[in-house]
Motif scaffolding. Structure first.
Motif, PDB file in Angstrom:
ATOM      1  N   ILE A  46       0.840  -1.201   0.000  1.00  0.00           N
ATOM      2  CA  ILE A  46       0.000   0.000   0.000  1.00  0.00           C
ATOM      3  C   ILE A  46       0.872   1.247   0.000  1.00  0.00           C
ATOM      4  N   ALA A  47       1.934   1.242   0.804  1.00  0.00           N
ATOM      5  CA  ALA A  47       2.814   2.412   0.875  1.00  0.00           C
ATOM      6  C   ALA A  47       3.477   2.687  -0.466  1.00  0.00           C
ATOM      7  N   VAL A  48       3.895   1.636  -1.168  1.00  0.00           N
ATOM      8  CA  VAL A  48       4.543   1.823  -2.471  1.00  0.00           C
ATOM      9  C   VAL A  48       3.521   2.236  -3.528  1.00  0.00           C
ATOM     10  N   ARG A  52       4.249   6.495  -0.940  1.00  0.00           N
ATOM     11  CA  ARG A  52       4.582   6.841   0.441  1.00  0.00           C
ATOM     12  C   ARG A  52       3.891   8.117   0.910  1.00  0.00           C
ATOM     13  N   ARG A  53       2.718   8.399   0.368  1.00  0.00           N
ATOM     14  CA  ARG A  53       1.950   9.559   0.805  1.00  0.00           C
ATOM     15  C   ARG A  53       0.952   9.186   1.906  1.00  0.00           C
ATOM     16  N   TYR A  54       0.656   7.907   2.046  1.00  0.00           N
ATOM     17  CA  TYR A  54      -0.298   7.460   3.051  1.00  0.00           C
ATOM     18  C   TYR A  54       0.408   7.296   4.385  1.00  0.00           C
ATOM     19  N   GLY A  55      -0.225   7.791   5.444  1.00  0.00           N
ATOM     20  CA  GLY A  55       0.274   7.594   6.793  1.00  0.00           C
ATOM     21  C   GLY A  55      -0.331   6.341   7.397  1.00  0.00           C
ATOM     22  N   TYR A  56      -0.070   6.140   8.679  1.00  0.00           N
ATOM     23  CA  TYR A  56      -0.519   4.899   9.314  1.00  0.00           C
ATOM     24  C   TYR A  56      -2.040   4.843   9.427  1.00  0.00           C
ATOM     25  N   ARG A  57      -2.710   5.991   9.546  1.00  0.00           N
ATOM     26  CA  ARG A  57      -4.171   5.971   9.664  1.00  0.00           C
ATOM     27  C   ARG A  57      -4.815   5.523   8.353  1.00  0.00           C
ATOM     28  N   LEU A  85       7.917   5.911   6.556  1.00  0.00           N
ATOM     29  CA  LEU A  85       7.276   7.129   7.020  1.00  0.00           C
ATOM     30  C   LEU A  85       6.626   7.842   5.851  1.00  0.00           C
ATOM     31  N   ALA A  86       5.477   8.452   6.094  1.00  0.00           N
ATOM     32  CA  ALA A  86       4.774   9.184   5.042  1.00  0.00           C
ATOM     33  C   ALA A  86       5.513  10.484   4.766  1.00  0.00           C
TER      34      ALA A  86
END
Length: 111
Positions: A46-48, A52-57, A85-86
């Motif tokens: 998901i992060a890729v 890397r714009r999405y944070g943990y929420r 890290l986002a």
């Protein structure tokens, strides 16, 4: 009372210095490593995918939409361990104002 050879479980626990609750707790199935790796792989994917714009929420919400049961604290811990890290995008700021009525001088340094 269960017997292991000639000793009961209670007696073995007393001899080895382990509580009976601790002995039985060791038989409980702990969270499998495969499930942890599956969640970790999904978080990385998901992060890729979202650069890397999405944070943990947002990632936790996306995992819940995909049917995984995760806590936002767990997602945050895994992201911190994997250094995911986002990154906030920097806004492009235009500082040159070319639409003015002032006289434009020649560039003497270019000569």
């Amino acid at each position: 009372m269960l017997m292991q050879g000639s000793l009961s479980i209670e007696r073995m626990c007393r001899v080895s210095g382990v509580s009976r609750a601790g002995f039985y707790r060791s038989f409980e199935e702990r969270m499998p490593v495969e499930e942890e790796m599956e969640v970790r792989a999904a978080i990385q994917q998901i992060a890729v995918d979202h650069r890397r714009r999405y944070g943990y929420r947002r990632i936790a919400a996306e995992l819940r939409r995909r049917g995984m049961t995760v806590n936002h604290k767990r997602v945050q811990r895994i992201m911190r361990q994997d250094n995911l890290l986002a990154m906030q995008p920097c806004a492009f700021v235009v500082t040159t104002n070319s639409r003015h009525k002032l006289e434009v001088y020649l560039n003497l340094a270019a000569r």
